[in-house]
Design an enzyme around this catalytic site. Sequence first.
Site, PDB file in Angstrom:
ATOM      1  N   GLY A 159      74.079 -77.452 -91.660  1.00  0.00           N
ATOM      2  CA  GLY A 159      72.603 -77.342 -90.645  1.00  0.00           C
ATOM      3  C   GLY A 159      73.549 -77.113 -88.639  1.00  0.00           C
ATOM      4  O   GLY A 159      73.630 -75.660 -88.595  1.00  0.00           O
ATOM      5  N   GLY A 160      73.626 -78.246 -88.883  1.00  0.00           N
ATOM      6  CA  GLY A 160      73.579 -78.255 -86.780  1.00  0.00           C
ATOM      7  C   GLY A 160      74.644 -76.985 -86.384  1.00  0.00           C
ATOM      8  O   GLY A 160      75.135 -76.381 -85.597  1.00  0.00           O
ATOM      9  N   GLU A 201      63.718 -81.675 -96.383  1.00  0.00           N
ATOM     10  CA  GLU A 201      63.575 -82.318 -95.219  1.00  0.00           C
ATOM     11  C   GLU A 201      61.507 -81.567 -95.735  1.00  0.00           C
ATOM     12  O   GLU A 201      60.247 -82.068 -95.938  1.00  0.00           O
ATOM     13  CB  GLU A 201      63.441 -81.116 -93.910  1.00  0.00           C
ATOM     14  N   GLU A 212      72.956 -82.302-101.248  1.00  0.00           N
ATOM     15  CA  GLU A 212      72.266 -82.899 -99.584  1.00  0.00           C
ATOM     16  C   GLU A 212      72.129 -84.800 -99.342  1.00  0.00           C
ATOM     17  O   GLU A 212      71.279 -84.249 -99.876  1.00  0.00           O
ATOM     18  CB  GLU A 212      71.654 -82.012 -99.203  1.00  0.00           C
ATOM     19  N   HIS A 242      65.221 -78.520-100.220  1.00  0.00           N
ATOM     20  CA  HIS A 242      65.681 -79.588 -98.900  1.00  0.00           C
ATOM     21  C   HIS A 242      64.843 -80.320 -98.621  1.00  0.00           C
ATOM     22  O   HIS A 242      63.485 -80.614 -98.629  1.00  0.00           O
ATOM     23  CB  HIS A 242      65.504 -78.427 -97.882  1.00  0.00           C
ATOM     24  N   ASN A 246      71.668 -73.171 -92.153  1.00  0.00           N
ATOM     25  CA  ASN A 246      70.296 -73.332 -92.920  1.00  0.00           C
ATOM     26  C   ASN A 246      70.075 -73.444 -90.500  1.00  0.00           C
ATOM     27  O   ASN A 246      70.523 -74.354 -90.624  1.00  0.00           O
ATOM     28  CB  ASN A 246      70.354 -74.296 -93.321  1.00  0.00           C
ATOM     29  N   TRP A 247      69.397 -72.267 -90.214  1.00  0.00           N
ATOM     30  CA  TRP A 247      69.467 -72.863 -89.148  1.00  0.00           C
ATOM     31  C   TRP A 247      68.071 -73.272 -88.679  1.00  0.00           C
ATOM     32  O   TRP A 247      67.878 -73.666 -87.729  1.00  0.00           O
ATOM     33  CB  TRP A 247      69.562 -71.266 -88.481  1.00  0.00           C
ATOM     34  N   LYS A 248      67.390 -73.516 -89.666  1.00  0.00           N
ATOM     35  CA  LYS A 248      66.575 -74.811 -89.320  1.00  0.00           C
ATOM     36  C   LYS A 248      64.798 -74.018 -88.855  1.00  0.00           C
ATOM     37  O   LYS A 248      65.251 -73.111 -88.336  1.00  0.00           O
ATOM     38  CB  LYS A 248      66.380 -75.863 -89.453  1.00  0.00           C
ATOM     39  N   SER A 257      76.154 -82.362 -92.581  1.00  0.00           N
ATOM     40  CA  SER A 257      77.429 -83.083 -91.352  1.00  0.00           C
ATOM     41  C   SER A 257      78.709 -82.065 -91.756  1.00  0.00           C
ATOM     42  O   SER A 257      79.910 -82.511 -91.056  1.00  0.00           O
ATOM     43  CB  SER A 257      78.241 -84.284 -91.238  1.00  0.00           C
ATOM     44  N   GLY A 273      71.806 -84.340 -90.426  1.00  0.00           N
ATOM     45  CA  GLY A 273      72.372 -84.302 -88.852  1.00  0.00           C
ATOM     46  C   GLY A 273      72.264 -85.830 -88.371  1.00  0.00           C
ATOM     47  O   GLY A 273      72.273 -85.956 -87.334  1.00  0.00           O
TER      48      GLY A 273
END
Length: 251
Positions: free
Chosen positions: A231-232, A96, A164, A94, A9-11, A210, A170
């Site tokens: 993610g990251g 977010e 998640e 998600h 997920n590149w957000k 993470s 993150g």
Amino acid sequence: MRTPVVAGNWKMNTTLADATALARAVVDGVDGITGVTTVVCPPAVSLVPVSMALTGSNVFIGAQDVNPNSQGAHTGELSADMLAGLCTYVIVGHSERRSLYGEDDAITAAKARASLGSGLRPIVCVGESLEVRDTGNAASLVASQVKGSLARISDISQVAIAYEPVWAIGTGRAASPEIAQEMASTIRSAVAALYSDEAANGIPILYGGSVNPDNAVSYAASPDVDGALVGGAALDGVAFARIVDAVAASG
Ligand code: 13P
């Protein structure tokens, strides 16, 4: 036997040029890796160039969100039919979206239904906050999110669920493999209660929060965890490919 899924997920990261370069790096990195479904979810504006960069590869593309309505006056939004021409997967619910944009289980379910109706595979995200975990209510909250986020979906064979925990996203504070397994098992039981054991045993349940190349293998070894939503670490093609490889190796 469930095929594990590793989705990046590149957000809201990557320019058009970055996205194309990252997609190429992922294609190169996962070339020859089998037994895992690899997915990248770039920003919507990069879906076209990334899908072109993925042509001929074994990497699938997903969107990060979808509007539950089929068309019309929804400025700035994208429908499932629009995405269906480009994508195989779409992330819905998600944390977010839930925390920053006020989306609840009902909206998440509507998005999942719209996705399925257009032939997309939704990755339905659930997960508790730290406060809920600390009060001992994580399992009941997540089971209720599963129920609410799958409302009025009769066939879940094309659905994936991502656990998640909000506190792990993150933060570098990844959930332990034991927590990931326990919550994935809770989710599978909730799905079995809503549908059937067969349906529950057929769907991939991913862990997200993470995940990195070093810890990925510990989740992949858990019987109910079928891959990762990253993610990251998905913003680094080499690191992401190492995660895909770790999941493949433990399969
Ligand atoms: P991180 O891997 O950066 O914790 O993000 C997880 C996530 O939210 C993926 O959807």
